[in-house]
Design a protein around this motif. Sequence first.
Motif, PDB file in Angstrom:
ATOM      1  N   VAL A   4       0.988  -1.180  -0.042  1.00 38.30           N
ATOM      2  CA  VAL A   4      -0.191   0.018  -0.128  1.00 38.30           C
ATOM      3  C   VAL A   4       0.972   1.264  -0.025  1.00 38.30           C
ATOM      4  N   ASP A   5       0.786   2.236  -0.976  1.00 33.73           N
ATOM      5  CA  ASP A   5       1.825   3.164  -1.109  1.00 33.73           C
ATOM      6  C   ASP A   5       0.911   4.514  -1.126  1.00 33.73           C
ATOM      7  N   LEU A  44      -9.337  -2.009   4.266  1.00 36.04           N
ATOM      8  CA  LEU A  44      -9.260  -3.496   4.010  1.00 36.04           C
ATOM      9  C   LEU A  44     -10.221  -3.757   2.773  1.00 36.04           C
ATOM     10  N   ARG A  45     -11.183  -2.761   2.818  1.00 33.37           N
ATOM     11  CA  ARG A  45     -12.054  -2.810   1.229  1.00 33.37           C
ATOM     12  C   ARG A  45     -11.053  -2.198   0.286  1.00 33.37           C
ATOM     13  N   THR A  46     -10.130  -1.368   0.442  1.00 29.19           N
ATOM     14  CA  THR A  46      -9.385  -0.991  -0.705  1.00 29.19           C
ATOM     15  C   THR A  46      -8.445  -2.142  -1.129  1.00 29.19           C
ATOM     16  N   ILE A  47      -7.803  -2.599   0.066  1.00 30.52           N
ATOM     17  CA  ILE A  47      -6.862  -3.856  -0.388  1.00 30.52           C
ATOM     18  C   ILE A  47      -7.557  -4.783  -1.141  1.00 30.52           C
ATOM     19  N   VAL A  58      -2.526   0.458  -4.267  1.00 25.54           N
ATOM     20  CA  VAL A  58      -2.483  -1.150  -3.541  1.00 25.54           C
ATOM     21  C   VAL A  58      -2.207  -1.900  -4.764  1.00 25.54           C
ATOM     22  N   ARG A  59      -1.200  -2.730  -4.225  1.00 29.42           N
ATOM     23  CA  ARG A  59      -0.813  -3.780  -5.388  1.00 29.42           C
ATOM     24  C   ARG A  59      -0.773  -4.894  -4.394  1.00 29.42           C
ATOM     25  N   VAL A  60      -1.160  -6.145  -4.913  1.00 28.54           N
ATOM     26  CA  VAL A  60      -1.217  -7.595  -4.425  1.00 28.54           C
ATOM     27  C   VAL A  60      -0.470  -8.325  -5.318  1.00 28.54           C
ATOM     28  N   ASP A  61       0.722  -8.751  -4.873  1.00 29.91           N
ATOM     29  CA  ASP A  61       1.687  -9.506  -5.545  1.00 29.91           C
ATOM     30  C   ASP A  61       1.993  -8.655  -6.759  1.00 29.91           C
ATOM     31  N   ASP A  63      -0.023  -7.051  -8.696  1.00 28.87           N
ATOM     32  CA  ASP A  63      -1.372  -6.945  -9.544  1.00 28.87           C
ATOM     33  C   ASP A  63      -2.096  -6.084  -8.763  1.00 28.87           C
ATOM     34  N   SER A  64      -3.106  -5.413  -9.586  1.00 28.74           N
ATOM     35  CA  SER A  64      -4.155  -4.714  -8.849  1.00 28.74           C
ATOM     36  C   SER A  64      -5.001  -5.532  -8.158  1.00 28.74           C
ATOM     37  N   PRO A  65      -5.727  -5.073  -7.093  1.00 28.14           N
ATOM     38  CA  PRO A  65      -6.398  -5.879  -6.160  1.00 28.14           C
ATOM     39  C   PRO A  65      -7.826  -6.302  -7.040  1.00 28.14           C
ATOM     40  N   ASP A  66      -8.082  -5.773  -8.285  1.00 27.63           N
ATOM     41  CA  ASP A  66      -9.236  -6.182  -8.871  1.00 27.63           C
ATOM     42  C   ASP A  66      -8.785  -7.470  -9.548  1.00 27.63           C
ATOM     43  N   ALA A  67      -7.569  -7.756 -10.048  1.00 30.31           N
ATOM     44  CA  ALA A  67      -6.960  -8.874 -10.630  1.00 30.31           C
ATOM     45  C   ALA A  67      -6.902  -9.962  -9.709  1.00 30.31           C
ATOM     46  N   ALA A  68      -6.207  -9.734  -8.586  1.00 26.68           N
ATOM     47  CA  ALA A  68      -6.296 -10.689  -7.755  1.00 26.68           C
ATOM     48  C   ALA A  68      -7.560 -11.187  -7.042  1.00 26.68           C
ATOM     49  N   GLN A  69      -8.348 -10.420  -7.087  1.00 26.74           N
ATOM     50  CA  GLN A  69     -10.026 -10.768  -6.749  1.00 26.74           C
ATOM     51  C   GLN A  69     -10.301 -11.695  -7.865  1.00 26.74           C
ATOM     52  N   SER A  70     -10.183 -11.655  -9.026  1.00 23.36           N
ATOM     53  CA  SER A  70     -10.774 -12.182 -10.042  1.00 23.36           C
ATOM     54  C   SER A  70     -10.226 -13.715  -9.944  1.00 23.36           C
ATOM     55  N   ASP A  71      -8.827 -13.573  -9.649  1.00 20.46           N
ATOM     56  CA  ASP A  71      -8.421 -15.062  -9.432  1.00 20.46           C
ATOM     57  C   ASP A  71      -8.599 -15.746  -8.233  1.00 20.46           C
ATOM     58  N   ALA A  72      -9.740 -15.334  -7.213  1.00 26.94           N
ATOM     59  CA  ALA A  72      -9.844 -15.915  -6.054  1.00 26.94           C
ATOM     60  C   ALA A  72      -8.746 -15.959  -5.092  1.00 26.94           C
TER      61      ALA A  72
END
Length: 251
Positions: A4-5, A44-47, A58-61, A63-72
């Motif tokens: 988170v930046d 939390l919702r933003t992550i 915000v980056r998850v590995d 990627d965007s959180p959207d991308a991380a979410q769509s990969d479950a």
Amino acid sequence: MIRVDDLSITYGDLRALDDVSLDIEDGEFVTIVGPSGCGKTTLLRTIGGLETPTTGSVRVDGDSPDAAQSDARLGFVFQDHTLLPWKTALENVTFLRRMAGKDPDPEGARDLLATTGLDGFGDARPAELSGGMKQRVAIARAIHLGADVLLMDEPFGELDEITRDEMSVEILRLWRENRKTVVFVTHSVPEAVFLGDRCLVVSGSSAAGGAGRIVAEFDIDLPRPRDESVFGSEAFGQQVARVRSALHDDA
Ligand SMILES: Nc1ncnc2c1ncn2[C@@H]1O[C@H](COP(=O)(O)OP(=O)(O)OP(=O)(O)O)[C@@H](O)[C@H]1O
Ligand SMILES: [Mg+2]
């Protein structure tokens, strides 16, 4: 890794989060405490990709959180449990995993229901369960999804004190076995200390004109595995006192 930046979130004139930066390592258990309205859920919702940063990222590995979410890759337990009322407890647990196209694991789902104290309630609908029981179904569902990251927003809020302690021990056991990254929001300082590798104190209620910021960060160096005996230890009491005083100093 979650990064988170310089995150800020505003809703109209209201600044919910101000300049939050935070790195969370894979497999880390991070707890977040802070008063009501300071922006914990918003963070939390933003992550989780459910809010868009006003500024910052915000980056998850990577990627965007959207991308991380769509990969479950992200699992949620919300403050309100959001179960599907027409499905049974067991179906609620298995549903997200099925939607995500992962291998079915009915045995695992049943085990999780038992672990969360819901043995015998697999066929019950949410309306037949107490608030705390529904919350436990939601916890089982999030773990069953098999996501790498669990985002938990006061998941024990509706539980009585004893069940809460038991669930804390249980969550740590599940975390040890599955090595998820957990970001866990709570109002309870003892809970935050008991569970976390690291505890972040967020402060600044937007209702009082401030904006949520991370005001302190504590490494919780209590040995693991932790069980109920930790609650009575001197080291635990000292850590709780430290976190509490950071909260009060800022208030
Ligand atoms: N969708 C939204 N639209 C407008 N304001 C919002 C929205 N979501 C949150 N807020 C505001 O942002 C601030 C932070 O809310 P948030 O839900 O993140 O607090 P919290 O720390 O989770 O509080 P609690 O401990 O009570 O759950 C509050 O002032 C709230 O009113
Ligand atoms: Mg909240």
